[in-house]
Scaffold this active site. Structure first.
Site, PDB file in Angstrom:
ATOM      1  N   GLU A   1      14.673  33.289 -13.509  1.00 32.59           N
ATOM      2  CA  GLU A   1      14.471  33.131 -14.749  1.00 32.59           C
ATOM      3  C   GLU A   1      15.396  32.133 -15.341  1.00 32.59           C
ATOM      4  O   GLU A   1      16.335  31.951 -15.051  1.00 32.59           O
ATOM      5  CB  GLU A   1      14.853  34.457 -14.400  1.00 32.59           C
ATOM      6  CG  GLU A   1      14.945  34.789 -15.911  1.00 32.59           C
ATOM      7  CD  GLU A   1      15.168  36.541 -16.146  1.00 32.59           C
ATOM      8  OE1 GLU A   1      14.843  36.750 -16.615  1.00 32.59           O
ATOM      9  OE2 GLU A   1      15.790  36.716 -15.856  1.00 32.59           O
TER      10      GLU A   1
ATOM     11  N   LYS B   1       7.700  38.594 -19.863  1.00 33.93           N
ATOM     12  CA  LYS B   1       8.342  39.331 -19.312  1.00 33.93           C
ATOM     13  C   LYS B   1       7.926  41.055 -19.485  1.00 33.93           C
ATOM     14  O   LYS B   1       8.340  41.250 -21.289  1.00 33.93           O
ATOM     15  CB  LYS B   1       9.679  39.551 -19.772  1.00 33.93           C
ATOM     16  CG  LYS B   1      10.841  39.947 -18.861  1.00 33.93           C
ATOM     17  CD  LYS B   1      12.211  39.394 -18.695  1.00 33.93           C
ATOM     18  CE  LYS B   1      13.161  40.123 -18.071  1.00 33.93           C
ATOM     19  NZ  LYS B   1      14.478  40.058 -18.137  1.00 33.93           N
TER      20      LYS B   1
ATOM     21  N   CYS C   1      12.567  39.956 -12.979  1.00 29.13           N
ATOM     22  CA  CYS C   1      13.603  40.227 -13.349  1.00 29.13           C
ATOM     23  C   CYS C   1      13.092  41.455 -13.324  1.00 29.13           C
ATOM     24  O   CYS C   1      13.396  42.345 -12.352  1.00 29.13           O
ATOM     25  CB  CYS C   1      14.304  39.711 -14.635  1.00 29.13           C
ATOM     26  SG  CYS C   1      16.306  39.919 -13.846  1.00 29.13           S
TER      27      CYS C   1
END
Length: 423
Positions: free
Chosen positions: A161, A238, A275
């Site tokens: 990330e 994300k 994540c």
């Protein structure tokens, strides 16, 4: 103090009565207790604890008798993957390789093997250097790792990330960090990786800080999917943004708007769960429903907060959704010029904590590779048998028995009630 000790001992409690664990490990714990008691600043405790550089797998290898080790690994990790003859071990970099092959030999479908690579790494320059200097040096560093992946014929490669920058969101400072944001199509990182993807006939997944100039210069946390011909196949933003500890990411960007795309590459149908999305089971679920065979989880997470969850979440997702998961975490401790607080009453500090690496891959049957180092840069390579995805659906019947209609109805009712309360 007790919390720190128990966190270190997780994974070993089941063996606490065995002399071969206690004899060696208790001395290490006693030493840590002494250090923690004599330490006045909390942030120094994190630095001290980071001296535990071994992975859990390495500790098991060292202290479990060989006669017991195979059974311990089978219970903890499932079927043992076959090592590939590509290992490299250096002071600051390692390459590990594994083969995950289904024991089922189908008569009608041909074998479908894909070789994936995961890169974990530390930043390559001080955070006080210019943005251009930091980006240039990390590009050169990662290029050398991509070349190594190409030498080992990796088909799909995923980076960690926000790989081009320090994970500076803890500082809450907008500048200079917003300057790392770049365009998905024309930004310097996509241009740089597109050349390598085309040169090596490789799909490269590049998680970056995106500057969306078409939408008011909005910033997103985005993974760019670069195809083997160097073109951008697509992107995923994300879905879930943390608001915990020093993860002050919502100061810079909000939840993504791309849903749960699955990308049909020449090698496999892939998706990216960035994540914090790994903490949300429905996030994993949707990628599976949309047809993913491999879901990559590029991350940046620190010791003390999440390490006891790290080996579990991506592995559970692989089992529940009948696909492969690839969990990637960055490495090292990143220091910043200005101190910042965490809203917890503790003194200000100038680092986020220790990023513990430990990248690993899990198969649809729940078996997993050993992880990469907790403190070294590394390239994890694995041959994945994609036929196992459907085989596990047949054997376990999770898709057949998951009752989506029931949950959809109840979720809709719940959301409707919540909306009614807000009105």
């Amino acid at each position: 103090m007790v919390d720190h000790v128990f966190r270190l001992m997780q994974g070993f409690i089941a063996f606490r009565n065995r002399n071969y664990i206690v004899k060696n490990y208790v001395m290490y714990i006693v030493y840590l207790i002494y250090i923690i008691q004599s330490t006045s600043r909390p942030e120094q405790i994190e630095i001290t604890v980071a001296i535990m550089s071994e992975t859990v797998e390495q500790i098991l290898e060292q202290y479990i008798p060989k006669k017991k080790l195979a059974d311990v690994k089978r219970i903890l990790y499932g079927c043992t993957p076959i090592p590939l003859d590509i290992g490299v071990e250096r002071e600051n970099f390692e390459i590990k390789g594994w083969q995950i092959i289904s024991p089922i030999h189908e008569q009608l479908r041909p074998e479908r093997l894909v070789r994936v690579g995961l890169i974990q790494h530390q930043i390559a320059a001080k955070t006080t250097e210019s943005i251009q200097a930091q980006r240039d040096v990390i590009h050169e560093k990662i290029k050398s790792y991509i070349v190594r992946a190409a030498e080992h014929e990796v088909n799909i490669l995923c980076l960690q990330e926000a790989w081009t920058m320090p994970f500076a969101f803890c500082t809450r400072e907008k500048y200079p960090w917003c300057e790392f944001a770049e365009d998905v199509q024309t930004g310097p990182t996509t241009v740089f990786l597109s050349d390598l993807a085309k040169q090596f006939n490789m799909v490269i997944l590049s998680p970056i800080l995106e500057r969306d100039s078409a939408n008011g210069d909005t910033i997103w946390n985005t993974c760019v999917v670069i195809n083997t011909d160097g073109t951008v196949l697509g992107k995923h933003r994300k879905n879930h943004i943390p608001r915990v500890g020093d993860f002050n990411e919502s100061t810079y960007y909000m939840e993504g708007n791309t849903g749960h795309p699955v990308f049909d590459t020449p090698f496999a149908r892939i998706a990216i769960n960035i994540c914090y999305g790994r903490h949300h089971p429905l996030n994993w679920l949707m990628f599976g429903l949309n047809g993913a065979e491999i879901v990559f989880n590029p991350s940046a997470t620190t010791q003390g907060l999440s390490e006891h969850l790290w080996p579990i979440e991506a592995r559970c997702a692989a089992i529940a959704n009948n696909y492969y998961t690839c969990a990637i975490n960055r490495v090292g401790t990143e220091h910043f010029a200005n101190e910042f607080t965490s809203g917890d009453g503790l003194p200000a500090h100038n680092n986020f904590g220790f990023f513990y690496g430990s990248s690993y891959i899990t198969a649809p049957d729940g078996s997993r590779t050993p992880s990469l180092s907790r403190h070294k840069d590394g390239l994890l390579i694995a041959d994945l048998d994609l036929n196992m995805c459907r085989q596990m659906k047949d054997i376990w019947g999770f898709r057949m028995t998951q009752r989506l209609d029931m949950y959809a109805k109840e979720l809709a009712e719940y959301v409707s009630k919540q909306n009614g309360k807000q009105d």
